[in-house]
Design a protein around this motif. Structure first.
Motif, PDB file in Angstrom:
ATOM      1  N   ASN A  78       0.822  -1.208   0.000  1.00 11.95           N
ATOM      2  CA  ASN A  78       0.000   0.000   0.000  1.00 11.95           C
ATOM      3  C   ASN A  78       0.858   1.262   0.000  1.00 11.95           C
ATOM      4  O   ASN A  78       0.527   2.260  -0.656  1.00 11.95           O
ATOM      5  N   GLY A  82       0.992   4.352  -2.868  1.00 12.03           N
ATOM      6  CA  GLY A  82       0.958   5.782  -2.581  1.00 12.03           C
ATOM      7  C   GLY A  82       2.147   6.511  -3.176  1.00 12.03           C
ATOM      8  O   GLY A  82       2.016   7.614  -3.726  1.00 12.03           O
ATOM      9  N   PRO A 295      -2.070   4.553   8.218  1.00  8.14           N
ATOM     10  CA  PRO A 295      -2.400   5.053   6.881  1.00  8.14           C
ATOM     11  C   PRO A 295      -1.264   4.801   5.892  1.00  8.14           C
ATOM     12  O   PRO A 295      -0.504   5.709   5.539  1.00  8.14           O
ATOM     13  N   PHE A 297      -1.092   4.061   2.595  1.00  4.56           N
ATOM     14  CA  PHE A 297      -1.133   4.757   1.301  1.00  4.56           C
ATOM     15  C   PHE A 297      -0.707   6.209   1.470  1.00  4.56           C
ATOM     16  O   PHE A 297       0.095   6.738   0.690  1.00  4.56           O
ATOM     17  N   GLU A 298      -1.232   6.851   2.508  1.00  6.83           N
ATOM     18  CA  GLU A 298      -0.872   8.247   2.762  1.00  6.83           C
ATOM     19  C   GLU A 298       0.599   8.369   3.143  1.00  6.83           C
ATOM     20  O   GLU A 298       1.259   9.355   2.808  1.00  6.83           O
ATOM     21  N   MET A 299       1.130   7.369   3.840  1.00  8.20           N
ATOM     22  CA  MET A 299       2.553   7.385   4.184  1.00  8.20           C
ATOM     23  C   MET A 299       3.407   7.399   2.916  1.00  8.20           C
ATOM     24  O   MET A 299       4.404   8.132   2.825  1.00  8.20           O
ATOM     25  N   ARG A 301       2.468   8.481  -0.110  1.00 10.84           N
ATOM     26  CA  ARG A 301       2.280   9.781  -0.756  1.00 10.84           C
ATOM     27  C   ARG A 301       3.129  10.851  -0.082  1.00 10.84           C
ATOM     28  O   ARG A 301       3.764  11.679  -0.749  1.00 10.84           O
ATOM     29  N   MET A 302       3.136  10.834   1.250  1.00 11.02           N
ATOM     30  CA  MET A 302       3.874  11.856   1.986  1.00 11.02           C
ATOM     31  C   MET A 302       5.381  11.676   1.829  1.00 11.02           C
ATOM     32  O   MET A 302       6.124  12.665   1.698  1.00 11.02           O
ATOM     33  N   SER A 305       6.414  12.958  -1.498  1.00 14.07           N
ATOM     34  CA  SER A 305       6.214  14.410  -1.505  1.00 14.07           C
ATOM     35  C   SER A 305       7.371  15.119  -0.814  1.00 14.07           C
ATOM     36  O   SER A 305       7.832  16.175  -1.270  1.00 14.07           O
ATOM     37  N   LEU A 324       2.014  10.698  11.138  1.00 13.85           N
ATOM     38  CA  LEU A 324       0.632  10.460  10.728  1.00 13.85           C
ATOM     39  C   LEU A 324      -0.170   9.833  11.866  1.00 13.85           C
ATOM     40  O   LEU A 324       0.381   9.139  12.724  1.00 13.85           O
TER      41      LEU A 324
END
Length: 340
Positions: A78, A82, A295, A297-299, A301-302, A305, A324
């Motif tokens: 996951n 992300g 999280p 997926f968000e990890m 993405r971040m 980024s 997070l």
């Protein structure tokens, strides 16, 4: 492969080379109609961007290296999804390697990715990684590096983590409030910051509620299902087993679950279980596994980024840590204890 250059393609389309370049990267300043026109021409004339020339021009490639302990682990797959989403949106591709939870392979992967001149690296360290010279070498070579989930806190890099201490504290507090007193912890290996923070949360929750940490109930293992089964054997051999166990992650909790079931141990009547990460298996077993949602997926993405932010900052880059939020998902494996 065609020797057609971006200038040749621009000439055929009667536009500037910069317009072709931005259209091929789906730049928002270029209209969709122009993007489609350029893409159609590129296919017609068999145009392929010269990645090596682009790398030399930009002083970096358009590839981001990613090293994870295991791709089969749902959490890390996951995270990779992300990472890929944000990387692709920004014109980068990713090259994924797995360390298979070994320091030797992690070193080899790191060296290979740097040798291939990746733009930057994203890494979650292996369970064996207590020596960090290979990562220090990456930094010394000025290759941007971002760590996620399992991190080396002493390295001056950006990091994406969750609050492991409070997540573990909350999980143990839930068990105490559900009536459990003898609470064990099947941990990961010593020397990893994530493991230490979760242990400290476990320990402090017990102590803050007037309970003792019983050393025999603090068992070290790994991160896989077979490590959970091995941990179950250790608990089964005890004269008095814990009433509840906090596992380092869901695969380990599932390993505990299946071995206990085979041994006739009832969950949660005999032993309550709590996992960490909220994998699909957590909701499929019966009773379903109480777990800490991360999280993933968000990890991912971040993490990418922060890497892109470092690219833009250049020498002015200042490392930052993003923490997070987690959430305890209470299910049947930690139902309130019935005292007969």
């Amino acid at each position: 492969m065609s020797s057609l250059t971006i200038k040749d393609l621009a000439k055929k389309l009667n536009v500037s080379p910069s317009t072709v370049s931005r259209a091929l990267r789906n730049h928002p300043d270029i209209s969709q109609a122009t993007q489609r026109k350029v893409a159609a021409a590129a296919e017609k004339y068999n145009y392929h961007p010269n990645q090596l020339a682009q790398s030399l021009q930009k002083k970096r490639s358009n590839t981001i290296g990613v090293i994870v302990p295991e791709i089969r682990h749902h959490f890390f797959s996951n995270v990779i999804s992300g990472i890929e989403e944000i990387a692709y949106e920004n014109g980068y591709i990713i090259m994924v390697c797995q360390s298979n939870e070994t320091l030797a392979r992690e070193r080899m992967n790191t060296q290979a990715l740097v040798a291939n001149q990746v733009a930057g690296l994203l890494i979650a360290i292996s369970s064996e990684t207590t020596a960090y010279d290979h990562l220090e070498s990456v930094l010394n070579q000025k290759v941007p590096l971002v760590q996620f989930d399992r991190v080396v806190e002493s390295l001056k890099t950006s990091k994406v983590v969750v609050d492991d201490y409070h997540a573990a504290y909350g999980a143990v507090e839930h068990l105490i409030e559900s009536g459990y007193r003898r609470i064990g912890h099947l941990a990961g290996q010593d020397g990893i910051a994530l493991n230490q923070h979760r242990f400290e949360g476990y320990r402090d929750a017990l102590q803050d509620h007037g309970l003792q940490v019983e050393e025999q109930f603090h068992v070290h293992g790994g991160y896989r299902e077979e490590d959970g089964r091995a941990g179950a054997e250790t608990f089964l051999a005890m004269d008095v087993m814990p009433e509840a166990i906090l596992a380092i992650n869901d695969p380990v909790a599932v390993g505990l679950f299946t071995r206990f079931k085979e041994a006739g141990v009832r969950i949660p009547e005999d032993v309550a279980l709590v996992g960490f990460s909220d994998t699909p298996a957590a909701a499929l077993i019966e009773p379903a596994l109480t777990t800490v949602y991360q999280p993933a997926f968000e990890m991912g993405r971040m993490a990418v980024s922060l890497l892109l932010k470092q690219f833009e900052a250049g020498p002015d880059f200042i490392p930052e840590t993003v923490t997070l939020e987690t959430k305890l998902l209470v299910r049947g494996s930690s139902a309130a204890r019935r005292v007969s």
